[in-house]
Design a protein around this motif. Structure first.
Motif, mmCIF file in Angstrom:
data_model
loop_
_atom_site.group_PDB
_atom_site.id
_atom_site.type_symbol
_atom_site.label_atom_id
_atom_site.label_comp_id
_atom_site.label_asym_id
_atom_site.label_seq_id
_atom_site.Cartn_x
_atom_site.Cartn_y
_atom_site.Cartn_z
ATOM 1 N N UNK A 13 16.300 3.871 0.170
ATOM 2 C CA UNK A 13 15.453 5.051 0.302
ATOM 3 C C UNK A 13 14.019 4.713 -0.009
ATOM 4 N N UNK A 14 13.810 3.846 -0.972
ATOM 5 C CA UNK A 14 12.461 3.514 -1.374
ATOM 6 C C UNK A 14 11.668 2.923 -0.231
ATOM 7 N N UNK A 15 12.309 2.145 0.598
ATOM 8 C CA UNK A 15 11.567 1.463 1.645
ATOM 9 C C UNK A 15 11.065 2.404 2.720
ATOM 10 N N UNK A 16 11.598 3.589 2.802
ATOM 11 C CA UNK A 16 11.111 4.539 3.799
ATOM 12 C C UNK A 16 9.808 5.228 3.387
ATOM 13 N N UNK A 17 9.583 5.261 2.146
ATOM 14 C CA UNK A 17 8.409 6.017 1.759
ATOM 15 C C UNK A 17 7.157 5.148 1.720
ATOM 16 N N UNK A 18 6.819 4.299 1.253
ATOM 17 C CA UNK A 18 5.526 3.984 1.215
ATOM 18 C C UNK A 18 5.046 4.072 0.759
ATOM 19 N N UNK A 114 0.715 11.654 1.784
ATOM 20 C CA UNK A 114 0.183 12.440 0.667
ATOM 21 C C UNK A 114 0.113 11.601 -0.603
ATOM 22 N N UNK A 115 1.140 10.794 -0.863
ATOM 23 C CA UNK A 115 1.107 9.956 -2.052
ATOM 24 C C UNK A 115 0.036 8.874 -1.947
ATOM 25 N N UNK A 116 -0.227 8.399 -0.738
ATOM 26 C CA UNK A 116 -1.321 7.456 -0.556
ATOM 27 C C UNK A 116 -2.649 8.069 -0.956
ATOM 28 N N UNK A 117 -2.871 9.327 -0.566
ATOM 29 C CA UNK A 117 -4.076 10.054 -0.995
ATOM 30 C C UNK A 117 -4.099 10.211 -2.513
ATOM 31 N N UNK A 118 -2.940 10.531 -3.092
ATOM 32 C CA UNK A 118 -2.860 10.734 -4.538
ATOM 33 C C UNK A 118 -3.231 9.459 -5.293
ATOM 34 N N UNK A 119 -2.747 8.310 -4.824
ATOM 35 C CA UNK A 119 -3.030 7.060 -5.524
ATOM 36 C C UNK A 119 -4.517 6.755 -5.504
ATOM 37 N N UNK A 120 -5.168 6.996 -4.375
ATOM 38 C CA UNK A 120 -6.614 6.771 -4.299
ATOM 39 C C UNK A 120 -7.350 7.690 -5.275
ATOM 40 N N UNK A 121 -6.869 8.921 -5.404
ATOM 41 C CA UNK A 121 -7.484 9.860 -6.343
ATOM 42 C C UNK A 121 -7.272 9.414 -7.783
ATOM 43 N N UNK A 122 -6.121 8.832 -8.083
ATOM 44 C CA UNK A 122 -5.855 8.335 -9.433
ATOM 45 C C UNK A 122 -6.789 7.177 -9.767
ATOM 46 N N UNK A 123 -7.014 6.298 -8.791
ATOM 47 C CA UNK A 123 -7.952 5.193 -9.003
ATOM 48 C C UNK A 123 -9.299 5.730 -9.466
ATOM 49 N N UNK A 124 -9.802 6.733 -8.765
ATOM 50 C CA UNK A 124 -11.095 7.319 -9.109
ATOM 51 C C UNK A 124 -11.039 8.037 -10.459
ATOM 52 N N UNK A 140 5.806 0.269 -2.027
ATOM 53 C CA UNK A 140 5.126 -0.490 -0.986
ATOM 54 C C UNK A 140 4.666 0.399 0.155
ATOM 55 N N UNK A 141 5.536 1.372 0.518
ATOM 56 C CA UNK A 141 5.138 2.319 1.550
ATOM 57 C C UNK A 141 3.938 3.141 1.131
ATOM 58 N N UNK A 142 3.921 3.565 -0.133
ATOM 59 C CA UNK A 142 2.787 4.327 -0.653
ATOM 60 C C UNK A 142 1.537 3.452 -0.677
ATOM 61 N N UNK A 143 1.699 2.196 -1.110
ATOM 62 C CA UNK A 143 0.563 1.271 -1.140
ATOM 63 C C UNK A 143 0.009 1.037 0.262
ATOM 64 N N UNK A 144 0.898 0.910 1.236
ATOM 65 C CA UNK A 144 0.477 0.733 2.632
ATOM 66 C C UNK A 144 -0.394 1.900 3.083
ATOM 67 N N UNK A 145 0.086 3.137 2.836
ATOM 68 C CA UNK A 145 -0.678 4.314 3.259
ATOM 69 C C UNK A 145 -1.996 4.421 2.477
ATOM 70 N N UNK A 146 -1.967 4.107 1.205
ATOM 71 C CA UNK A 146 -3.188 4.114 0.405
ATOM 72 C C UNK A 146 -4.229 3.183 1.020
ATOM 73 N N UNK A 147 -3.813 1.973 1.387
ATOM 74 C CA UNK A 147 -4.737 0.993 1.938
ATOM 75 C C UNK A 147 -5.246 1.389 3.321
ATOM 76 N N UNK A 149 -5.436 4.626 4.505
ATOM 77 C CA UNK A 149 -6.185 5.876 4.411
ATOM 78 C C UNK A 149 -7.424 5.782 3.524
ATOM 79 N N UNK A 150 -7.371 4.864 2.553
ATOM 80 C CA UNK A 150 -8.483 4.730 1.602
ATOM 81 C C UNK A 150 -8.767 3.246 1.365
ATOM 82 N N UNK A 151 -9.151 2.514 2.398
ATOM 83 C CA UNK A 151 -9.342 1.065 2.250
ATOM 84 C C UNK A 151 -10.425 0.689 1.249
ATOM 85 N N UNK A 152 -11.338 1.614 0.993
ATOM 86 C CA UNK A 152 -12.407 1.331 0.041
ATOM 87 C C UNK A 152 -11.894 1.194 -1.397
ATOM 88 N N UNK A 153 -10.652 1.633 -1.650
ATOM 89 C CA UNK A 153 -10.099 1.572 -3.001
ATOM 90 C C UNK A 153 -9.228 0.349 -3.239
#
Length: 318
Positions: A13-18, A114-124, A140-147, A149-153
């Motif tokens: 299941x983890x591999x589907x999310x991101x 959405x979690x990719x957006x959340x991680x970028x917000x946590x960084x800030x 990893x799926x979340x990290x992929x989307x973070x990178x 959607x928010x490559x500057x982070x």
């Protein structure tokens, strides 16, 4: 269905999310699992209100910042065997993802984007401009989307047992993933996933709801191949040689990143900035705590590319 089949389903299941303030660590229930007892004490921890959720985070060590994102139905504590080594030279920021561990399940559906957006917000919120990120499976799926959607982070990115499309799984894994739902909750009460969840979750009664949300997401097909080219930062892919992803999918992912397309050249003049590590004798279910993962990922995260040449080796042996 056996307990270990449950483990396979939920690990797959983890591999589907991101900057609002954080609460004190004492406000968060401590885990009573042996896994958590092996964790070093965080230098800082608490809750951050981000986009309608209260994300738990914990900070370990000193050095360049490294975001560490866990797999499905896990927490940062699942990295206990390798986190101390990472924290020797890095400030490791572990985050419990939406609905996992000490981060309560919110009203919105589980979503990689959405979690990719959340991680970028946590960084800030934590005061960083840019971090390195290592995510396993769901993380990893979340990290992929973070990178994407928010490559500057994101400075450098390590994706462990993470694919870019749902057809990367072996077909039998997709069949198992489709079975996930709340009806499994009672049968899972003897599994490490359930025990770890109820030990730290703000609302342990949400476990069946979490299973329903995971199941709903896993039954969706996805294909992020068009987004792979958006990853301009250096990327390392890490898989076990007996992972749940088809080997062809792993190789294709690396090729889409520009790696494995030609010989590197005598002077490494054609060497890609990206890396692929396939760890021997490792599966999806044990690669995340493998010492070899640290040995492969740390030099990449530190930007180390130089190796001794043949001439240098010969000179040293004469």
């Amino acid at each position: 269905m056996s307990r270990w089949m449950f483990f396979a389903i939920f690990a797959s299941a983890a591999a589907l999310f991101a900057a609002p303030g954080a609460s004190n660590a004492e406000d968060v229930k401590p885990s009573m699992t042996s896994e958590t007892k092996a964790m070093p004490k965080p230098a800082k921890s608490g809750l951050l209100p981000i986009n309608g959720l209260n994300y738990y985070y914990a900070v370990y060590g000193r050095g360049e910042p490294l975001f560490l994102l866990h797999g499905g139905l896990g927490t940062t504590d699942m990295f206990a065997p390798i986190l101390p080594k990472l924290a020797e030279s890095r400030t490791v920021i572990g985050v419990d993802l939406h609905g996992h561990g000490r981060t309560a399940l919110g009203d919105r559906a589980l979503s990689l984007e959405a979690m990719g957006d959340d991680m970028a917000a946590i960084v800030k919120a934590l005061g960083y401009d840019k971090v390195d990120v290592m995510g396993y499976s769901l993380g990893g799926g979340v990290a992929f989307r973070m990178a994407v959607q928010h490559p500057e982070t994101v400075r450098r990115l390590v994706l462990v047992s993470t694919g870019y499309a749902s057809d990367g799984f072996y077909a039998d894994m997709r069949t198992q993933q489709a079975q996930v739902g709340a009806a499994m909750a009672d049968m899972m009460k003897d599994t490490p996933m359930y025990k770890s969840y109820v030990a730290v979750a703000p609302r342990p009664q949400d476990f069946p709801k979490l299973l329903d949300q995971l199941g709903a997401y896993m039954r969706k097909d996805y294909d992020y191949s068009a987004d792979v080219a958006k990853l301009k930062m250096p990327v390392m892919l890490v898989f076990g040689d007996s992972d749940m992803y088809r080997l062809e999918h792993e190789i294709k992912f690396y090729q889409m990143l520009g790696g494995g397309l030609k010989d590197a050249g005598w002077m490494r003049e054609n060497l890609s900035q990206n890396r692929l590590a396939i760890l021997p004798n490792r599966t999806h279910y044990d690669v995340f705590f493998a010492p070899e993962l640290v040995a492969a990922a740390l030099p990449f995260l530190n930007g180390v590319t130089k190796v001794k040449t043949w001439d240098e080796i010969v000179s040293e042996t004469n």
